[in-house]
Design a protein around this motif. Structure first.
Motif, PDB file in Angstrom:
ATOM      1  N   ILE A  24      23.632  58.396  29.362  1.00 27.56           N
ATOM      2  CA  ILE A  24      23.683  59.617  28.549  1.00 27.56           C
ATOM      3  C   ILE A  24      24.245  60.715  29.446  1.00 27.56           C
ATOM      4  N   CYS A  25      25.295  61.368  28.968  1.00 26.47           N
ATOM      5  CA  CYS A  25      26.015  62.382  29.745  1.00 26.47           C
ATOM      6  C   CYS A  25      25.450  63.769  29.454  1.00 26.47           C
ATOM      7  N   GLY A  26      25.661  64.694  30.388  1.00 27.93           N
ATOM      8  CA  GLY A  26      25.287  66.084  30.144  1.00 27.93           C
ATOM      9  C   GLY A  26      25.956  66.639  28.896  1.00 27.93           C
ATOM     10  N   SER A  27      27.199  66.220  28.643  1.00 26.55           N
ATOM     11  CA  SER A  27      27.875  66.720  27.436  1.00 26.55           C
ATOM     12  C   SER A  27      27.225  66.144  26.180  1.00 26.55           C
ATOM     13  N   ASP A  28      26.708  64.908  26.271  1.00 24.97           N
ATOM     14  CA  ASP A  28      25.962  64.346  25.133  1.00 24.97           C
ATOM     15  C   ASP A  28      24.715  65.189  24.849  1.00 24.97           C
ATOM     16  N   GLY A  40      28.440  58.297  23.203  1.00 27.97           N
ATOM     17  CA  GLY A  40      28.341  57.422  24.367  1.00 27.97           C
ATOM     18  C   GLY A  40      29.698  57.117  24.957  1.00 27.97           C
ATOM     19  N   HIS A  41      29.953  57.594  26.198  1.00 27.88           N
ATOM     20  CA  HIS A  41      31.254  57.329  26.823  1.00 27.88           C
ATOM     21  C   HIS A  41      31.116  56.838  28.262  1.00 27.88           C
ATOM     22  N   GLU A  42      29.884  56.566  28.709  1.00 25.71           N
ATOM     23  CA  GLU A  42      29.680  56.058  30.078  1.00 25.71           C
ATOM     24  C   GLU A  42      29.117  54.649  29.951  1.00 25.71           C
ATOM     25  N   PHE A  43      30.007  53.633  29.893  1.00 27.07           N
ATOM     26  CA  PHE A  43      29.465  52.311  29.578  1.00 27.07           C
ATOM     27  C   PHE A  43      30.215  51.173  30.260  1.00 27.07           C
ATOM     28  N   LEU A  54      31.066  54.441  36.303  1.00 30.33           N
ATOM     29  CA  LEU A  54      32.496  54.641  36.569  1.00 30.33           C
ATOM     30  C   LEU A  54      32.978  55.967  35.981  1.00 30.33           C
ATOM     31  N   GLU A  55      32.507  56.287  34.776  1.00 28.72           N
ATOM     32  CA  GLU A  55      33.021  57.474  34.080  1.00 28.72           C
ATOM     33  C   GLU A  55      32.590  58.774  34.773  1.00 28.72           C
ATOM     34  N   PRO A  56      31.299  59.030  34.974  1.00 28.58           N
ATOM     35  CA  PRO A  56      30.954  60.279  35.675  1.00 28.58           C
ATOM     36  C   PRO A  56      31.482  60.313  37.114  1.00 28.58           C
TER      37      PRO A  56
END
Ligand SMILES: [Zn+2]
Ligand SMILES: [Zn+2]
Length: 349
Positions: A36-40, A57-60, A143-145
């Motif tokens: 879960i991202c800060g932007s989420d 959800g974009h960090e997976f 990988l994403e963050p």
């Protein structure tokens, strides 16, 4: 399959949707871990940058479950981390090397908080990275963050021997700290207001300041002394200040403690319009550098840091919550004093 959708401020929920089908150049993944991202959390709590029904959800990371007939480098069963940004590759920004600013990122892959995700045009633009057996899906989900942090550090290009500050130790700030350490930065201070976040940053060998306990600006001036510049006597001595919090007091601190000619890298979104002391920016000729997302090259570098072990993200995971209770995951990530990174794991029916 289940997919997490934003419904309204303070409300996310799982909906049943059709399973994605891979087109000729596409890959479908079974999601195995999604952060879960800060932007989420901004979206969840404030409705920022999202509309009703949008997938989240974009960090997976996940396991390849289907590949299109034209895909040759990935196969069913491959364990992969995902770069969710799918730039067009042909607009002016893409042509100029700034694919993070692509005018039409139509191939992007969101919806990692679901059972499956389609990665369109999976073999173009550094989208999928095969995980070594030693790397967990949870680590792959960073990988994403970590790519965001790589871009921030590359854009700021700090003097690694000089004083550096990282304000805001959520997952982006934590990743910035780790990238700086991996590149050899030796004089770094992290700032936050959350005990677990301060503790996990300190474990990398940086010093930390708890902004709840006293004046951060005074603390930084005390540590590194002052420097004079025309019209700004007694300024701070910080060469690079990474602002990852979006919080007004840290934005104020950034312009106050950064030395003349120094860099303030702005990576945190605030969700509102914070004030900036522009006279100080002008008189110290500060470089304010916004940094946003990442290019495929930034993601490739982030994966190299993970795969080589130069960056260890495993200590950042404080919560593991099954997808069926995704609403609890948002609440846990929103409670910043109790969490660093909340990871959602599949519990497929
Ligand atoms: Zn994010
Ligand atoms: Zn483009």
């Amino acid at each position: 399959m289940r997919s997490t959708r934003w419904q309204a401020i303070g409300s996310v929920g799982l909906v049943d949707t059709a399973a994605p089908q891979a087109g000729p150049h596409d890959v479908v993944l079974d999601v195995e871990a999604c952060g879960i991202c800060g932007s989420d959390v901004h979206a969840f709590a404030e409705g920022a940058w999202i509309s009703a029904g949008d997938p989240m959800g974009h960090e997976f990371a996940g396991t390849v479950s289907a590949v299109g007939p034209q895909v040759s480098t990935f196969a069913v069963g491959d364990r992969v981390a995902v770069n969710p940004m799918g730039p067009c590759g042909s607009c002016g920004q893409c042509a100029g090397g700034s694919s993070n600013l692509c005018a039409n990122p139509a191939h992007s892959s969101f919806g990692g908080l679901g059972d499956q995700v389609l990665v369109a045009h999976a073999e173009s633009g550094a989208r999928l990275f095969r995980l070594p057996d030693t790397m967990s899906f949870e680590e792959g989900a960073f990988l994403e963050p970590l790519s965001v942090a790589v871009r921030a550090v590359r854009c700021a290009d700090p003097d690694l021997a000089a004083p550096v500050v990282v304000a805001g130790l959520g997952s982006i700030g934590q990743c910035v700290v780790r990238v700086l350490r991996a590149y050899g930065a030796s004089d770094v201070v992290g700032i936050d207001v959350s005990t677990p976040r301060l503790r996990v940053a300190a474990a990398t060998g940086v010093d930390v300041l708890d902004a709840r306990e006293g004046d951060v600006v005074a603390g930084l001036l005390d540590r590194w002394g002052t420097s004079d510049s025309p019209y700004q006597p007694g300024s701070g001595n910080v060469a690079a200040f990474f602002e990852c919090s979006g919080a007004q007091p840290m934005i104020n601190a950034a312009t106050a403690v950064t030395r003349a000619g120094g860099t303030v890298a702005l990576t945190g979104l605030s969700g509102h319009r914070p004030g900036v002391d522009l006279d100080t920016v002008v008189q110290k000729e500060l470089r304010l550098r916004g940094t946003f997302a990442y290019t495929g090259d930034d993601a490739t570098e982030a994966f190299r840091l993970l795969e080589s072990g130069a960056v260890d993200v495993a200590p950042l995971v404080t919560h593991r919550i099954p997808l069926s209770r995704v609403d609890e995951a948002f609440a846990a990530q929103h409670a910043t004093d109790g969490s660093v990174k909340v990871v959602v794991l599949p519990d497929r029916p």
